[in-house]
Scaffold this motif. Sequence first.
Motif, PDB file in Angstrom:
ATOM      1  N   LYS A 178       4.543   0.477   0.511  1.00  0.00           N
ATOM      2  CA  LYS A 178       4.923   0.213   1.609  1.00  0.00           C
ATOM      3  C   LYS A 178       4.103  -1.342   1.822  1.00  0.00           C
ATOM      4  O   LYS A 178       3.166  -1.414   1.611  1.00  0.00           O
ATOM      5  CB  LYS A 178       4.853   0.788   2.883  1.00  0.00           C
ATOM      6  N   VAL A 231       1.165  -1.246  -0.082  1.00  0.00           N
ATOM      7  CA  VAL A 231       0.028  -0.058   0.069  1.00  0.00           C
ATOM      8  C   VAL A 231       0.900   1.176   0.043  1.00  0.00           C
ATOM      9  O   VAL A 231       1.659   1.495   0.736  1.00  0.00           O
ATOM     10  CB  VAL A 231      -0.713   0.005   1.160  1.00  0.00           C
ATOM     11  N   ASP A 232       0.751   1.984  -0.928  1.00  0.00           N
ATOM     12  CA  ASP A 232       1.629   3.302  -1.082  1.00  0.00           C
ATOM     13  C   ASP A 232       2.991   2.941  -0.942  1.00  0.00           C
ATOM     14  O   ASP A 232       3.817   3.551  -0.645  1.00  0.00           O
ATOM     15  CB  ASP A 232       1.321   4.347  -0.075  1.00  0.00           C
TER      16      ASP A 232
END
Length: 94
Positions: free
Chosen positions: A52, A49-50
């Motif tokens: 990471k 997510v994003d």
Amino acid sequence: MKLKPLADRVVIKMVEAEETTKSGIILAGAAKEKPAMAEIVEVGPGGVVDGKEVKMVVEVGQKVITSKYSGTEVKLDGEEYTIVRQSDILAIVE
């Protein structure tokens, strides 16, 4: 129907707020605070997510405390649920 959250999202169902205070005073509907405690109904798989890696640390059935105004409220089959990111969960109640 069933809600299946994606990525780092969690489906929760709010626990009803107390209708009486500790001293026995019955609260009117407008005086009740929005409950911050909820029970986890479904947990997403986690993943990237994003940019990471996110590992899910919450489980179905746990009671949690969330940010007061976080998440997206949805109604499904007459039940009200809230979809939040795992990062919006502040604590697990044991």
